[in-house]
Design an enzyme around this catalytic site. Structure first.
Site, short mmCIF file in Angstrom:
data_model
loop_
_atom_site.label_atom_id
_atom_site.label_comp_id
_atom_site.label_asym_id
_atom_site.label_seq_id
_atom_site.Cartn_x
_atom_site.Cartn_y
_atom_site.Cartn_z
N SER A 530 41.69 34.86 41.96
CA SER A 530 41.66 35.55 40.68
C SER A 530 42.13 34.62 39.57
O SER A 530 41.54 33.56 39.35
CB SER A 530 42.50 36.83 40.77
OG SER A 530 42.22 37.70 39.71
N GLU A 615 31.90 39.43 46.21
CA GLU A 615 32.07 38.46 45.13
C GLU A 615 31.31 37.17 45.37
O GLU A 615 31.47 36.21 44.61
CB GLU A 615 33.57 38.17 44.92
CG GLU A 615 34.34 39.40 44.47
CD GLU A 615 35.76 39.08 44.01
OE1 GLU A 615 36.26 37.99 44.37
OE2 GLU A 615 36.35 39.91 43.31
N HIS A 643 38.13 42.32 46.11
CA HIS A 643 38.71 41.18 45.40
C HIS A 643 39.86 40.58 46.20
O HIS A 643 40.03 39.36 46.26
CB HIS A 643 39.19 41.64 44.03
CG HIS A 643 39.66 40.55 43.13
ND1 HIS A 643 38.87 39.47 42.81
CD2 HIS A 643 40.84 40.36 42.49
CE1 HIS A 643 39.54 38.66 42.00
NE2 HIS A 643 40.75 39.18 41.80
#
Length: 702
Positions: A530, A615, A643
């Protein structure tokens, strides 16, 4: 389900012994003495956890205390990589040193947190959903949320461990609940509109989805249900088992905040007195603000500087105690005491340890506590004298593992922002010898486990001969004077101020590790998920310190608007990101600063990408361009993940591959058990040797 069937089911569960798979028999620690050994990735994957493990989450109450203050209840969870599943139990523990700990329920599945995000309902992320058990007023049982098959239901377990059973048969997930003060009923919330919206999306699939604001292509190829979706509030009568719509006064229980539940900003009335924190509006910190007290005769505001950022107040003997973050980069937690009307406060206690979900019990606090080298455990603290009692340690075996020593580094950057990092020395550290260093990001509070997202096992690296820099990023540059998200991001993005602030701070911490004689400047790796991945990607383009990279999400690139979907794209445009069709010199300069594709020919260092399947799309442009140019990038995709990766087998795979990757590129090692991957990595290294320009700074030194 009829009431008769519910009663029969309850009788069956109550009369049956607790059921668990054979590999869950060690869910509760036995206390057996184990030999000392080196910590390996499996030790971290199989830690027993109380609540979510990531310190970035804003936690609800992770345990609760009975009305008489003698017992605590919580969920205990342990990952099993062999079966890629979790062992789960509800526990009741006596609040006294050496008190009894008992399992009152076993089973259920791992609940993952989801939330409304950019106009999309129930957006997944992979974090654990905090489970908050609540005590019945008589202290005889606890109620909690649990999923087996189908929707999340309410369950009740007897506090003495004599049995447990479901209370509800809701068609929709139960997201929140409260027990009424008289103990006769439970008020709970569902969102039946979500089920209706998802059914409509299923029907739409027969004629094709309309591509609109419901889409987030980087997360799903299916549209999300639009948010917000209102809650439906129900009342369960415990005597009859009947459920009805909650009356307004009953529904109001779900909006109440107290010491025991949710955001603890106000104490209950004690002998006609109350204390509270007045939170500024708007605020990014919903539990922090100016401390006030009403003694029943007069209202006081605490004007001491420490009271401006107070949180979690409670009364002790006519005085108000409260907590606040302070010290360098607000890394410490302190407890203060204030006499209403006094102009000064007294600090009773301070620690760099992480205190979670604290509940006043008598003059002290019962908290979940973790330190840099100590996993989370339940403790009782007397702030007046600093005395601590361990009430329940989920991982007593951890003391038998070899750990690297931790040293705190403090850094201030040119933006006048303070930050810190924890330097973890390799096990067996020899002063004067330089070691390969791996950076783990981007929060370093509490137990140093695997960084944000828990993917890079800090102490397992230390046991493999690496030094580790656990980096806690500085505050966002845009936080100064801004609470509006878009305005804050505009400030962050102007001249890439925030990215430069973070990289400058990180480089300063790395150079401190080099200056101390610990880190080998030619063997430094960096990791990130992230925001940590954004820092690593920015370093790839703007730093010469790092020799190898490992990313858990990837990458900033020119296809940003396409992969985030229409509604998110508008947000990014408002922040200052160029549109896809923008070919002005300013747009090209923007992408030159942050995107991989325009800079692909300059990339030299090897990059490992381990992403969730949801992702993978975000990584494909950067990966494809780099491979077309024979740049050293390798990628693995993990199915069924968000995530944050939550599956134990996947976490173990990411742990072990990350260590082996840096061992290969920084030490020239050939880790066992990776024949096919090593062949590919060897091919990447050969491509690097013939790459135009200077070779990457890798080293095969032992």
């Amino acid at each position: 389900m009829t009431r008769r069937l519910l009663i029969a089911l309850a009788a069956l569960v109550l009369s049956s012994p607790a059921r668990a798979a054979p590999d869950c028999m060690d869910l509760v620690p036995s206390g057996a003495h184990l030999p000392r050994h080196a910590l390996v990735p499996e030790d971290l994957v199989r830690l027993r956890d109380i609540g979510p493990v990531d310190p970035n989450q804003q936690y609800d109450r992770l345990f609760s205390v009975s009305a008489d203050g003698t017992r605590a209840a919580f969920q205990l969870r342990r990952g099993d990589p062999a079966t890629n599943s979790f062992c789960i139990a509800m526990m009741v523990v006596d609040i006294r040193a050496g008190g009894l700990a008992r399992i009152v329920d076993r089973g259920g599945t791992f609940l993952r947190l989801s939330y409304d995000f950019r106009g999309k309902a129930e957006f997944p992320n992979g974090f654990a959903d905090p489970i908050t058990p609540r005590w019945t007023p008589d202290g005889q049982s606890i109620v909690y949320r649990r999923r087996d098959a189908g929707a999340v239901q309410l369950w009740r377990a007897a506090a003495d461990g004599s049995g447990s059973a479901p209370l509800t048969t809701s068609a929709d997930d139960i997201g929140d609940f409260r027990i009424t003060a008289d103990g006769r009923g439970i008020v709970y919330a569902t969102r039946p509109g979500l089920r209706t919206a998802l059914a409509a999306i299923d029907r739409e699939s027969l004629v094709g989805y309309h591509y609109d604001d419901r889409f987030a292509p980087s997360a799903s190829d299916r549209p999300f249900a639009p948010a917000p979706i209102p809650r439906s509030i129900h009342f369960l009568d415990l005597a009859s088992g009947a459920t009805r719509e909650a009356a307004p006064a009953e529904a109001g229980l779900l909006g109440a905040a107290s010491m025991q539940e949710g955001s603890w900003t106000e104490t209950p009335t004690v002998a006609g007195a109350r204390a509270w924190v007045e939170v500024p509006v708007p605020s990014l910190y919903p539990t922090r603000g100016r401390l006030h007290a009403d003694t029943g005769a007069r209202t006081f505001a605490c004007d001491a500087p420490e009271c401006a950022d107070a949180s979690f107040p409670w009364w002790v003997h006519g005085r108000v105690r409260f907590m606040r973050r302070e010290g360098w980069a607000n890394a410490a937690t302190a407890i203060y005491e204030w006499t209403p009307g006094a102009s000064r406060v007294r600090r009773l206690y301070a620690t760099d340890d992480f205190l979670l979900s604290c509940v006043p019990t008598g003059p002290g606090l019962t908290c979940l506590r973790e330190g840099a080298s100590q996993p989370r455990r339940l403790e009782r603290l007397d702030p007046a004298n600093g005395r601590r009692e361990i009430l329940f340690d989920p991982n007593p075996e951890f003391v038998r593992l070899t750990l690297g020593r931790v040293e705190r580094l403090r850094v201030r950057n040119s933006f006048r922002l303070d930050a810190f990092a924890d330097l973890v020395l390799p096990v067996g550290y020899v002063p004067g010898r330089r070691y390969p260093l791996v950076v783990v990001q981007y929060t370093s509070r509490g137990f140093l486990r695997g960084g944000t997202g828990d993917e890079y096992p800090i102490q397992a690296f230390a046991n493999r001969g690496f030094a580790v820099l656990s980096f806690n990023r500085p505050p966002l540059v845009g936080l100064k004077g801004h609470t509006d998200f878009i305005k804050m991001e505009q400030v962050n993005l102007k001249g890439f101020a925030d990215r430069r602030s973070v990289l400058e701070t990180l480089e300063a911490a790395v150079r401190e590790a080099i200056a101390r004689g610990v880190a080998d400047p030619g063997r430094i790796g960096i990791t990130g998920l992230s925001d940590g991945s954004s820092t690593a990607g920015f370093a790839l383009l703007h730093s010469k310190l790092f020799s190898a990279y490992a990313m858990s999400s990837c990458c900033w690139d020119t296809n940003l608007a396409m992969r985030v979907g229409p509604s998110a794209a508008r947000e990014f445009y408002a922040m200052g990101y160029p549109r896809t069709t923008d070919d002005a010199p300013e747009a090209r300069k923007f992408w030159q600063e942050i995107a991989i594709s325009p800079n692909a020919r300059q990339v030299r260092a090897p990059i490992l990408v381990q992403v969730a399947d949801t992702e993978a799309l975000s990584a494909l442009q950067s990966y494809t361009v780099l491979r077309e140019l024979n740049r050293p990038i390798d990628m693995f995709v993990f199915p069924g993940e968000g995530h944050v990766k939550w599956q134990p087998a996947h976490r173990l795979a990411v742990y072990t591959r990350s260590i082996d990757w840096f061992d290969y590129w920084l030490n020239g090692a050939k880790p066992a058990g990776r024949a096919s991957e090593l062949a590919h990595w060897d091919a990447l290294r050969r491509e690097m040797e013939v790459m135009p320009g200077a070779p990457a700074k890798t080293s095969a030194r032992p």
